[in-house]
Design an enzyme around this catalytic site. Structure first.
Site, PDB file in Angstrom:
ATOM      1  N   HIS A  93       0.809  -1.223   0.000  1.00 53.07           N
ATOM      2  CA  HIS A  93       0.000   0.000   0.000  1.00 53.07           C
ATOM      3  C   HIS A  93       0.843   1.274   0.000  1.00 53.07           C
ATOM      4  O   HIS A  93       0.357   2.350  -0.342  1.00 53.07           O
ATOM      5  CB  HIS A  93      -0.876   0.049   1.269  1.00 53.07           C
ATOM      6  CG  HIS A  93      -1.852  -1.073   1.372  1.00 53.07           C
ATOM      7  ND1 HIS A  93      -2.566  -1.527   0.297  1.00 53.07           N
ATOM      8  CD2 HIS A  93      -2.248  -1.818   2.428  1.00 53.07           C
ATOM      9  CE1 HIS A  93      -3.355  -2.524   0.691  1.00 53.07           C
ATOM     10  NE2 HIS A  93      -3.174  -2.723   1.988  1.00 53.07           N
ATOM     11  N   GLU A  95      -3.278   2.943   1.944  1.00 52.49           N
ATOM     12  CA  GLU A  95      -2.831   3.456   0.637  1.00 52.49           C
ATOM     13  C   GLU A  95      -3.232   4.922   0.474  1.00 52.49           C
ATOM     14  O   GLU A  95      -2.428   5.760   0.033  1.00 52.49           O
ATOM     15  CB  GLU A  95      -3.440   2.614  -0.495  1.00 52.49           C
ATOM     16  CG  GLU A  95      -2.963   3.068  -1.873  1.00 52.49           C
ATOM     17  CD  GLU A  95      -3.788   2.494  -3.016  1.00 52.49           C
ATOM     18  OE1 GLU A  95      -4.065   1.276  -2.997  1.00 52.49           O
ATOM     19  OE2 GLU A  95      -4.147   3.272  -3.929  1.00 52.49           O
ATOM     20  N   CYS A 128      -5.875   0.399 -10.571  1.00 54.11           N
ATOM     21  CA  CYS A 128      -4.876  -0.449 -11.221  1.00 54.11           C
ATOM     22  C   CYS A 128      -5.523  -1.486 -12.133  1.00 54.11           C
ATOM     23  O   CYS A 128      -6.697  -1.829 -11.959  1.00 54.11           O
ATOM     24  CB  CYS A 128      -3.973  -1.106 -10.182  1.00 54.11           C
ATOM     25  SG  CYS A 128      -4.763  -2.417  -9.280  1.00 54.11           S
TER      26      CYS A 128
HETATM   27  S1  SF4 Z   1      -1.731  -4.483  -7.908  1.00 52.78           S
HETATM   28 FE1  SF4 Z   1      -3.253  -2.944  -7.632  1.00 52.78          FE
HETATM   29  S2  SF4 Z   1      -4.362  -3.545  -5.864  1.00 52.78           S
HETATM   30 FE2  SF4 Z   1      -2.525  -4.671  -5.868  1.00 52.78          FE
HETATM   31  S3  SF4 Z   1      -1.166  -3.490  -4.601  1.00 52.78           S
HETATM   32 FE3  SF4 Z   1      -0.802  -2.931  -6.683  1.00 52.78          FE
HETATM   33  S4  SF4 Z   1      -2.075  -1.218  -7.012  1.00 52.78           S
HETATM   34 FE4  SF4 Z   1      -2.808  -2.179  -5.172  1.00 52.78          FE
END
Ligand code: SF4
Length: 562
Positions: free
Chosen positions: A76, A128, A192
């Site tokens: 995070h 986060e 993401c």
């Molecule tokens: S892949 Fe996406 S959900 Fe997983 S830690 Fe990274 S940003 Fe966060």
């Protein structure tokens, strides 16, 4: 058949996965304790297994007592201030921040340095988002809904970002709203890719699901969000942390089940939820199959099916005789008579009863009940026969009494006589199902009537031999009172084909009594077919064999009715 779909994008996201891989690698290389700032994931089992590997989650830096301990920043990320603070401590810092989160940090830094206000769409208490706010500084807002977005003041410029696990639909709505708040808007969709894929898949499959099982920590923000989406789209949704939370009530009646999971749910947990779901569905299906099987076995083994086949055999006799009237009283008399003796004889056959669970229940557990029913059936059969005529009543009473004492007394003397059981059984059936209707319909014994009696006797005799073949095949003790045991398989096969041919010839001859009966001729090839199947050693279990064997009478009788 219920369908279970597991989301392809369920389970650990790449960021979480690489953070876990990182700490596990570190634990292998180091003897020291490894600390993570907050839990790597919200799963108690995973946290426990990490602790066993010397990896501990802490909430406060004061919890670290030793110098030069390893501290891992989880996926995070953290605020730049906190990072600066911990880097000044005597600690070995390992940065496990997800590169996709780092990318959001960079975007915020870039536009903040250009004087933009940062609007973060996310959960203000989430680690986060706390980290993102740290990069955005004072010129920032955190919002988590349309309502909160509407309340924002107008600004010269806005840079809109999102928590990486935010709901896409909400983000676009907020982005639209932001256009009214500023003339200079920069939209950075920082949700993401793994989250987008997970959400799109969730939308696609939840719409058609009767039940969505979301697996993940109940305190995990992304799991909660996923659950919210599923609850809106699917007929029903449930959020569980462990497979034990599932039960038959939840799964019952669900045809389309979709299993998905939050970003911090391990695959093995999803697998075990899948297995549990399958097991619950399977056991439900198995229970239903078992229930049907019990019903079927009870129907066949309780004597009801045999009684019905006796009724059809009686019908065959009366129809060959050319009677247009269906002799209801005779049908009832012979049905109850056969049912009664069949049950009473079976209750006395310990060897056969103990080989089958259902028969054990019927004839041992409920022995008294079933015997009472059998006696009542027999008495009713006699009472009905008494209303037909005296001759029938006296003869049927006599045969019935012999039938009920047969297994306990007479059989002991007769069992040494080869084939006695097949002969006596066939005589009993012939009397009830052939001689009774003849008594009722025709008084005189003509050559044709004699042939009808022989025809019925042979049919029942074949039945009896086939039953003993099936018994022997199912590893039951078959004595010499059965023809099959005396002759052996080859000679019995020959005898059965011969007898079948004989029934066909007799029927051919007697069918001139009534030409309409010729259509039933075809049904007489049923027994040769069963004989052929049995001799190919394709003999079904005892219950199904019995059902197949007795079906001859039902088939022929039914064809007479068409
Ligand atoms: S892949 Fe996406 S959900 Fe997983 S830690 Fe990274 S940003 Fe966060």
């Amino acid at each position: 058949m219920p369908k279970i779909i597991i989301a392809k994008n369920a389970g650990f996201c790449p960021g979480v996965k690489s953070a876990i891989d990182l700490v596990i690698e570190l634990s292998k290389k180091n003897q020291k304790k490894i600390y993570t700032l907050g839990p790597l994931i919200h799963n108690k089992d995973v946290i426990k297994s990490l602790e066993e590997k010397n990896i501990f989650a802490i909430e406060n830096l004061d919890e670290i007592k030793e110098e030069n301990a390893i501290l891992v920043i989880r996926a995070h990320g953290i605020t730049p201030e906190l990072e600066k603070y911990i880097r000044n401590k005597k600690l070995q810092i390992i940065d496990g921040t997800c590169p996709l989160v780092k990318n959001v940090h960079r975007l915020i830094e870039k536009y903040s340095s250009q004087g933009y206000w940062t609007v973060i769409l996310g959960d203000k208490d989430h680690a986060e988002v706390i980290g993102l706010k740290g990069y955005a500084g004072e010129k920032s807002f955190i919002i988590n809904s349309i309502e909160e977005a509407q309340k924002l003041p107008e600004m010269d410029n806005i840079h809109l970002v999102s928590q990486t696990t935010q709901e896409e639909e909400l983000f676009y709505k907020v982005a639209n709203l932001m256009k009214n708040k500023t003339k200079n808007l920069i939209i950075s969709n920082t949700i993401c890719n793994p989250t987008k894929l997970r959400q799109r898949e969730t939308y696609e499959f939840s719409k058609n699901a009767d039940l969505v099982i979301v697996v993940g920590g109940k305190h995990s923000a992304n799991t909660q969000r996923l659950f919210k989406i599923c609850s809106k789209l699917a007929k029903s949704a449930i959020l569980i942390e462990r497979p034990e939370e599932l039960n038959e009530k939840i799964i019952s009646g669900k045809e389309n089940i979709f299993i998905t999971a939050g970003a911090s749910t391990p695959n093995w947990l999803i697998e075990s939820v899948f297995e549990k779901t399958q097991k619950l569905l399977k056991s439900e299906k198995e229970k239903f199959t078992e229930f049907l099987n019990i019903l079927w076995k009870t129907f066949i083994n309780s004597g009801i099916y045999t009684g019905i086949s006796a009724a059809f055999l009686t019908l065959i006799s009366s129809q060959i005789l050319g009677s247009n009237i269906i002799p209801k009283k005779i049908l009832l008399t012979s049905t109850l008579f056969v049912l009664s003796l069949h049950v009473l004889n079976r209750a006395a056959e310990k060897n056969e009863v103990e080989a089958d669970e259902i028969k054990k229940i019927i004839f041992i557990k409920f022995a008294n009940t079933i015997k009472t029913i059998a006696y009542i059936s027999g008495i009713f059969s006699l009472l009905i026969s008494a209303t037909i005529n005296q001759k029938i009543f006296i003869s049927i009473s006599f045969i019935w009494l012999i039938g009920i004492i047969y297994p306990y007394t007479i059989s002991k003397h007769f069992h040494k006589i080869n084939g006695s059981k097949d002969i006596i059984l066939s005589l009993g059936w012939t009397f009830a199902c052939s001689i009774l209707p003849i008594f009722w319909l025709k008084e005189k014994l003509t050559e044709e009537i004699l042939l009808i009696i022989i025809f019925i006797f042979i049919l029942v005799f074949i039945r009896s031999i086939l039953l003993s073949i099936s018994q022997a095949h199912n590893d039951m003790i078959v004595g010499k009172e059965n023809i099959y045991k005396v002759l052996g398989s080859k000679k019995t096969e020959f005898l059965l084909y011969f007898l079948s041919l004989f029934t066909i010839i007799i029927f051919f001859y007697i069918s001139h009594l009534n030409k309409n009966h010729f259509t039933t001729f075809i049904s007489l090839f049923y027994y040769p077919l069963i004989i052929y199947i049995f001799n190919k050693n394709k003999i079904p279990d005892k219950t199904n064999s019995e059902a197949l064997i007795d079906f001859q009478f039902i088939l022929t009788g039914a064809l007479f009715l068409i």
